[in-house]
Structures are given as structure tokens and as C-alpha cells.
Design an enzyme around this catalytic site. Structure first.
Site, PDB file in Angstrom:
ATOM      1  N   ARG A  92     -16.582   0.642  -2.105  1.00  0.00           N
ATOM      2  CA  ARG A  92     -15.543   0.076  -1.152  1.00  0.00           C
ATOM      3  C   ARG A  92     -16.218  -1.404  -0.570  1.00  0.00           C
ATOM      4  O   ARG A  92     -17.393  -1.524   0.137  1.00  0.00           O
ATOM      5  CB  ARG A  92     -15.895   1.238   0.207  1.00  0.00           C
ATOM      6  CG  ARG A  92     -14.586   1.060   1.119  1.00  0.00           C
ATOM      7  CD  ARG A  92     -14.825   2.157   2.318  1.00  0.00           C
ATOM      8  NE  ARG A  92     -14.587   3.432   1.838  1.00  0.00           N
ATOM      9  CZ  ARG A  92     -13.617   4.159   1.635  1.00  0.00           C
ATOM     10  NH1 ARG A  92     -12.115   3.445   1.866  1.00  0.00           N
ATOM     11  NH2 ARG A  92     -13.404   5.373   1.542  1.00  0.00           N
TER      12      ARG A  92
ATOM     13  N   LYS B 291       0.922  -1.072  -0.082  1.00  0.00           N
ATOM     14  CA  LYS B 291      -0.001  -0.032   0.063  1.00  0.00           C
ATOM     15  C   LYS B 291       0.807   1.164  -0.090  1.00  0.00           C
ATOM     16  O   LYS B 291       1.361   1.659   1.019  1.00  0.00           O
ATOM     17  CB  LYS B 291      -0.959  -0.014   1.158  1.00  0.00           C
ATOM     18  CG  LYS B 291      -1.782   1.166   1.030  1.00  0.00           C
ATOM     19  CD  LYS B 291      -3.008   0.966   2.307  1.00  0.00           C
ATOM     20  CE  LYS B 291      -4.160   1.987   2.242  1.00  0.00           C
ATOM     21  NZ  LYS B 291      -3.689   3.316   1.903  1.00  0.00           N
TER      22      LYS B 291
ATOM     23  N   PHE C 124      -1.547  -0.229 -10.454  1.00  0.00           N
ATOM     24  CA  PHE C 124      -1.938  -1.429  -9.994  1.00  0.00           C
ATOM     25  C   PHE C 124      -3.197  -2.210 -10.836  1.00  0.00           C
ATOM     26  O   PHE C 124      -3.773  -3.145 -10.346  1.00  0.00           O
ATOM     27  CB  PHE C 124      -1.984  -1.676  -8.566  1.00  0.00           C
ATOM     28  CG  PHE C 124      -2.957  -0.498  -8.069  1.00  0.00           C
ATOM     29  CD1 PHE C 124      -4.228  -0.336  -8.107  1.00  0.00           C
ATOM     30  CD2 PHE C 124      -2.114   0.597  -7.220  1.00  0.00           C
ATOM     31  CE1 PHE C 124      -4.958   0.875  -7.665  1.00  0.00           C
ATOM     32  CE2 PHE C 124      -2.877   1.557  -6.535  1.00  0.00           C
ATOM     33  CZ  PHE C 124      -4.299   2.012  -7.023  1.00  0.00           C
TER      34      PHE C 124
HETATM   35  P1  AMP Z   1      -7.402   4.604   2.045  1.00  0.00           P
HETATM   36  O1  AMP Z   1      -7.196   5.912   1.468  1.00  0.00           O
HETATM   37  O2  AMP Z   1      -6.648   4.401   3.374  1.00  0.00           O
HETATM   38  O3  AMP Z   1      -8.811   4.154   1.987  1.00  0.00           O
HETATM   39  O4  AMP Z   1      -6.612   3.491   1.009  1.00  0.00           O
HETATM   40  C1  AMP Z   1      -6.851   3.353  -0.082  1.00  0.00           C
HETATM   41  C2  AMP Z   1      -6.006   4.034  -0.954  1.00  0.00           C
HETATM   42  O5  AMP Z   1      -4.538   3.441  -0.914  1.00  0.00           O
HETATM   43  C3  AMP Z   1      -6.190   4.113  -2.549  1.00  0.00           C
HETATM   44  O6  AMP Z   1      -7.339   5.086  -2.948  1.00  0.00           O
HETATM   45  C4  AMP Z   1      -5.071   4.324  -3.287  1.00  0.00           C
HETATM   46  O7  AMP Z   1      -4.784   5.753  -3.256  1.00  0.00           O
HETATM   47  C5  AMP Z   1      -3.885   3.809  -2.120  1.00  0.00           C
HETATM   48  N1  AMP Z   1      -3.113   2.813  -2.472  1.00  0.00           N
HETATM   49  C6  AMP Z   1      -1.759   2.474  -2.257  1.00  0.00           C
HETATM   50  N2  AMP Z   1      -1.082   1.463  -2.843  1.00  0.00           N
HETATM   51  C7  AMP Z   1      -2.385   0.803  -3.302  1.00  0.00           C
HETATM   52  C8  AMP Z   1      -2.649  -0.607  -3.899  1.00  0.00           C
HETATM   53  N3  AMP Z   1      -1.489  -1.145  -4.076  1.00  0.00           N
HETATM   54  N4  AMP Z   1      -3.737  -0.815  -4.484  1.00  0.00           N
HETATM   55  C9  AMP Z   1      -4.448   0.056  -4.170  1.00  0.00           C
HETATM   56  N5  AMP Z   1      -4.568   1.180  -3.720  1.00  0.00           N
HETATM   57  C10 AMP Z   1      -3.594   1.402  -3.493  1.00  0.00           C
END
Ligand code: AMP
Length: 555
Positions: free
Chosen positions: A414, A252, A342
Site C-alpha cells: 500500500r 474507483k 486496469f
Molecule cells: P480500498 O479497498 O478502499 O483500499 O481501495 C482499493 C480497491 O479499489 C482496490 O483493491 C480495487 O478493488 C478497487 N478499485 C476500483 N477501481 C480501481 C482502479 N481503477 N484501480 C485500482 N483499484 C481499483
């Protein structure tokens, strides 16, 4: 051709109705009435948007500019107008009062000169094209023209629309149902269309002209960004393996989301909010040109800024790149961005969102150089996932994403197919709806910010607490500058802001509280990031707060 007056009347009716079913029918009837040409425009207007979110047109009218235009139109001083806003508590009503009571009102309201929807839209288009020296004056002139032709009820909604704050409680869900009702099509097809094209106006027109068939043929399109698929918090490694079997594990990355559309040599880059950020990211454009072999393609990924020590730079630095209008190449040198792609959603005329992730991945690898592709490991071994997780953290990234290799790409959703695993406590993304000027050393600054979560049913923002900690002196200055432009109402040290900005906030606990309209309060909230990459529709909902509240004590 329909008149803006009709739009204002519909808004006025809706504003006095509380039942969402009844509001939906009113909106539906109105959508049926307008011409094909006007339909996309009024579909956006009724939600308080002037342009489609994905277009690079921006209206750029804040309360101050609007008050100056009203001051010119009514010959009342700006201070008096601000006073009226304070008295009435509503920009629209205050500006109506200002113009009606202003000196020059006698020459308005001529019967033969009526504002049409198209006229209003084309003035807004003119305004959006103005920039640089003299642009403020020119914007004011355009607004003055509109207000000079507007009748009292029109003034109310015209002024609210010019700051894109209609406040009549019509959000995307309601418009979706209204389109379905108006044109007799299933609302899940309308929803699908909106998630795919991010353009309710276009979906409304399709529904009207081609009905169910046309809607189901709507697909992924180049230069129409799709809503991004989102992740939810995972239940842990073992549970995830139990659920998914084989898991696709990726780092991530600590960066900012980008969706990239390539059509031959034309590259368009959209931010997480689906705004067109292409012009500020020339290095990413170059990277795509030299590393992607497909003719036309839509790619999804994370842009990361790498610092000297080969670790990701702070999120705020990346956002500096995204917002940049000047000195783009210098900033690109200071904050170099790298792609970690990705996903792939479209390739050479074909939508890929309905094929499994594993097959999308093959295509991604086929057309992209591996240097710009996020590493992925398919495994059902908990030790392997644990190892990748530790590697990601020690490289300075956030954790891992655990994805279901069999899953389709679900725009805007989501769900359980993308799970995130990170060590830090969950944060909340809350909308800043107000603030307070500070005391002592901080009198010149807005030192504390009123936060709200979203109620998706009523489209209202429900206050949940204030944050004043976690803000550096430098940030305090920047935030004050930013929010000063968004003040709608001021009363002593209190100010109400246009709800535009999302704060990511950490906290120790969520408590029940009668002090805030949400019914909850945050214990020890602190600012983690200003999420200018997120729009207010991405902010956390009251349902999520309730779930976290229940979850935190195992209640
Ligand atoms: P969150 O913002 O905490 O809900 O996490 C989701 C976000 O993580 C996504 O919108 C991307 O911007 C980020 N992200 C980073 N690495 C990845 C990955 N390998 N796959 C999908 N999202 C990722």
C-alpha cells in the site's frame, strides 16, 4: 521422513517462548531438519495453513465437525467436549484431555504406528476432496483415524491445525525471517518471493535448493496469483499533482477485485483474497476469451455488477456471485458482472511488474478490447481530475484512483503510487473475534460482534469495540448462521469465534480506552459491509488505528 510428533514438539516449544528472535531460530532449525518434500508442507503448517492460499483446495473443518470426530474417537458426548473447551479455554488442550480421558484411549499411542507429516497432509487432502452427501461422515472418519494415532502433544496441534487455528504466533513475517536464517539468504529476497508467488512453502524450497540465485530468479508465474497492489488515502488533488506531476486518473469502481490468469484457453480467476473463484464466474471467463488476444497473460481489475438502471449493484450482490457453487448460470443472469481491467502484470512469458504503469497501460490496451478496460486520463489539471471524480460519483462509483504513471507494480504494498479519493469517511476493516447472543426479540441471534485490529508484530488480534448497529434482520439471521459454525468457546451469552471474518465498520471517532486491549475504542461503530473478499491478514492494524487517532484531531 519426519514425524508429526516433531512438529508438535516444535509448536509446543515455540508456544512457551516470547522472544520473536528465539521463535524465529526455532522455526529455522526445524525447517532445516525436514526433507525437501516435507518443507513446503511444514512451512504452511507452522503458520496454521494446510494448503497454499491460492489453491482451490479447502479443508472445510469447523469446530463442530472437529468436536464430532473427537466425540467418536473418545466416546465422550459432544456436550462434554464443548464443556472441556469452555473449561480449558483452548481447543487443543481440551481435545487432548477429551481423548486421553475417553474410553478408547487405551488402544492409542502404539509405538510402531507413528503419524508422519506426509500422512497428516494426505489425510487433509482426502478431506478436502470430499463433498456432497455423506461427506461429513467421511471427513469425521479421516479425522478419527488421525486422532487415533496421535499422542497427547500431537492431539493439541493436530486439532488446532484441523481448524487452521494454530495460535502459536508464527505469521508470515516470522516465517520469512526463519527461511532467511535457515538457508542463509537475504530476507528481502524471501519477502519478494512470497509477494510474487504467494506461497511461502515454494519459496522455502527454492531457498533451500537454489539459494540466493534461485530466489532472485523467482518471477511472476501463471496460476500463482501475486499479492495485489493496494491504494492509500490521497492527500487531495493539488497535493497529488505536486507529488506526481502527471497523474493517471481512473474511476474507483464499486465492485470486487479480480486477478485473471490466462494461459491459452485456460482461464483462472482469483479474488482479492487470492482464492480461486473461476468456477463461479463463467461470464468473466467468456469475456476474457472473446476480448483478450494474448496467449498468456495476467490481468488485474475490478468486476462490477450492473443493475437495471445501469448503476453498480451493492457489493454484497457481487460477493454472492463469487461464493456461488450451485445455480451459477441463474445467478449470473441476475447479477451480471463486467470487467474494468486496469493493469497487466505478465505477458507471454515476461513479467511486467518492473516497468512503469504508462508502459503497462499501452500493453493492456494492445491486447484487450476497450470494452473491458478501465478508462484512464493522464493529466496535471486539477479541474479535469475534479470533473472525472464527479462523473464517477454520479455514475454510482466510489471516487477516483490517482496513480503515478512512472510507478512499478508493487505486489502486496500500500504505497504512494496509488492514491484513492472518495467522499465518504474512511472505514476500518476489523476482524470479528467474538459475539453476544441478543436479548428480547433477538435471543436467537448473535446481535453484537466483538471487533479486533491486528498487531502485525505479535500476530495477535486486539479488541477495539463491539458493533450491533447497521445490521438488518435478514443479515442478522445470515450472520448468526455463519458465526455459529465458528464458535470456539461459549460462556453464557458470550462466544469466541475463530478469527476468519472481516467487517468493514464506519464510526464517528476513535477514542482512547482502557476497556479494550488495543487501548482504543470506536464511537458509534456501525457495520457497512461483511468483507468476505478480504482475509484477516488484510484487516487494519493497530498502527493504522493510531495514525487515524492522531490524524483526526491534528494531534
Ligand atoms: P480500498 O479497498 O478502499 O483500499 O481501495 C482499493 C480497491 O479499489 C482496490 O483493491 C480495487 O478493488 C478497487 N478499485 C476500483 N477501481 C480501481 C482502479 N481503477 N484501480 C485500482 N483499484 C481499483
Amino acid at each position: 521422513m519426519t514425524f508429526f510428533e516433531q512438529f508438535a514438539k516444535v509448536c509446543n516449544t515455540i508456544e512457551h517462548i516470547s522472544s520473536s528472535l528465539e521463535i524465529t531460530t526455532n522455526v529455522a532449525n526445524y525447517l532445516k531438519e525436514v526433507s525437501d518434500e516435507e518443507l513446503p508442507i511444514v512451512t504452511r503448517f507452522i503458520m496454521g495453513h494446510v494448503f497454499p492460499v491460492w489453491s482451490n483446495k479447502e479443508l472445510g473443518i469447523g469446530p463442530n465437525l472437529l468436536y464430532s470426530a473427537i466425540s467418536k474417537t473418545s466416546s465422550l458426548p459432544v456436550k462434554r467436549i464443548q464443556g472441556l473447551v469452555k473449561e480449558t479455554g483452548d481447543v487443543g488442550l481440551a481435545l487432548e484431555k477429551a481423548i486421553v480421558s475417553g474410553k478408547t484411549h487405551l488402544k492409542f499411542f502404539s509405538e510402531d504406528e507413528q503419524l508422519s507429516i506426509k500422512e497428516v497432509y494426505s489425510r487433509f487432502e482426502n478431506i478436502s476432496e470430499l463433498n456432497g452427501k455423506g461427506s461429513q461422515e467421511a471427513k469425521i472418519k479421516n479425522l478419527q483415524y488421525l486422532f487415533s494415532l496421535a499422542k497427547p502433544t500431537e492431539i493439541v496441534y493436530l486439532s488446532r491445525l484441523s481448524i487452521e487455528e494454530l495460535r502459536i504466533g508464527v505469521g508470515e513475517g516470522l516465517v520469512r525471517n526463519a527461511i532467511a536464517e535457515a538457508f542463509n539468504v537475504p530476507s528481502d529476497l524471501v519477502e519478494r518471493g512470497i509477494l510474487l508467488t504467494n506461497d511461502p512453502g515454494l519459496v522455502a524450497l527454492k531457498a533451500k535448493q537454489e539459494g540466493r540465485q534461485g530466489l532472485s530468479e523467482l518471477g511472476v508465474m501463471i496460476k500463482r496469483p501475486l499479492r495485489m497492489m493496494l491504494a492509500q488515502i490521497g492527500p487531495g488533488i493539488n497535493e497529488t499533482i505536486k507529488e506526481m506531476g502527471l497523474v493517471a486518473v481512473e474511476w474507483k469502481y464499486d465492485g470486487a477485485r479480480v486477478q485473471i490468469h490466462k494461459n491459452e484457453n485456460e482461464i483462472t480467476i482469483y479474488s482479492r483474497k487470492l482464492e480461486d473463484v473461476t468456477s463461479s464466474l463463467p461470464d468473466l471467463q467468456e469475456s476474457i476469451k472473446s476480448n483478450v488476444s494474448a496467449k498468456s497473460v495476467i490481468l488485474d481489475g475490478e468486476a462490477v455488477a450492473m443493475g437495471k438502471n445501469n448503476r453498480p449493484m451493492a457489493f454484497q450482490e457481487i460477493l454472492r456471485r463469487f461464493r456461488r457453487k450451485y445455480d451459477i448460470s441463474t445467478t449470473a443472469e441476475q447479477i451480471p458482472l463486467y470487467l474494468n481491467l486496469f493493469d497487466i502484470l505478465y505477458l507471454n512469458g515476461e513479467s511486467l511488474i518492473d516497468i512503469p504503469l504508462a508502459r503497462r497501460r499501452e500493453k493492456l490496451e494492445e491486447i484487450c478490447d476497450e470494452s473491458i478496460v478501465a478508462k484512464q486520463t493522464i493529466t496535471d489539471d486539477p479541474a479535469v481530475i475534479e470533473m472525472i471524480y464527479k462523473e464517477a460519483l454520479s455514475a454510482g462509483h466510489e471516487g477516483v484512483m490517482l496513480k503515478n504513471p512512472d510507478s512499478f507494480y508493487s505486489p502486496g504494498k500500500r504505497g504512494k503510487n496509488w492514491l484513492k479519493m472518495k467522499p465518504i469517511m474512511e472505514t476500518l476493516d476489523l476482524v470479528v473475534i467474538g459475539g453476544e447472543w441478543g436479548e428480547g426479540r433477538r435471543t436467537k441471534f448473535i446481535g453484537s460482534y466483538l471487533l479486533a485490529c491486528r498487531d502485525p508484530n505479535t500476530e495477535k488480534f486486539l479488541p477495539i469495540g463491539r458493533v450491533g448497529t447497521g445490521i438488518s434482520d435478514e443479515q442478522l439471521e445470515d450472520l448468526t448462521k455463519l458465526f455459529k459454525e465458528m464458535i470456539i468457546l461459549e460462556n453464557g451469552i458470550h462466544a469466541d469465534f475463530e478469527p476468519k471474518i472481516v467487517f468493514e465498520v464506519a464510526f464517528d471517532e476513535i477514542q482512547k480506552s482502557p476497556n479494550y486491549e488495543s487501548g482504543y475504542a470506536l464511537r458509534f461503530p456501525r457495520l457497512v459491509n461483511v468483507r468476505s473478499d478480504k482475509s484477516i491478514e488484510d484487516s487494519d492494524t493497530i498502527e493504522r488505528i493510531e495514525q487515524l487517532y492522531i490524524g483526526q484531531k491534528g494531534r
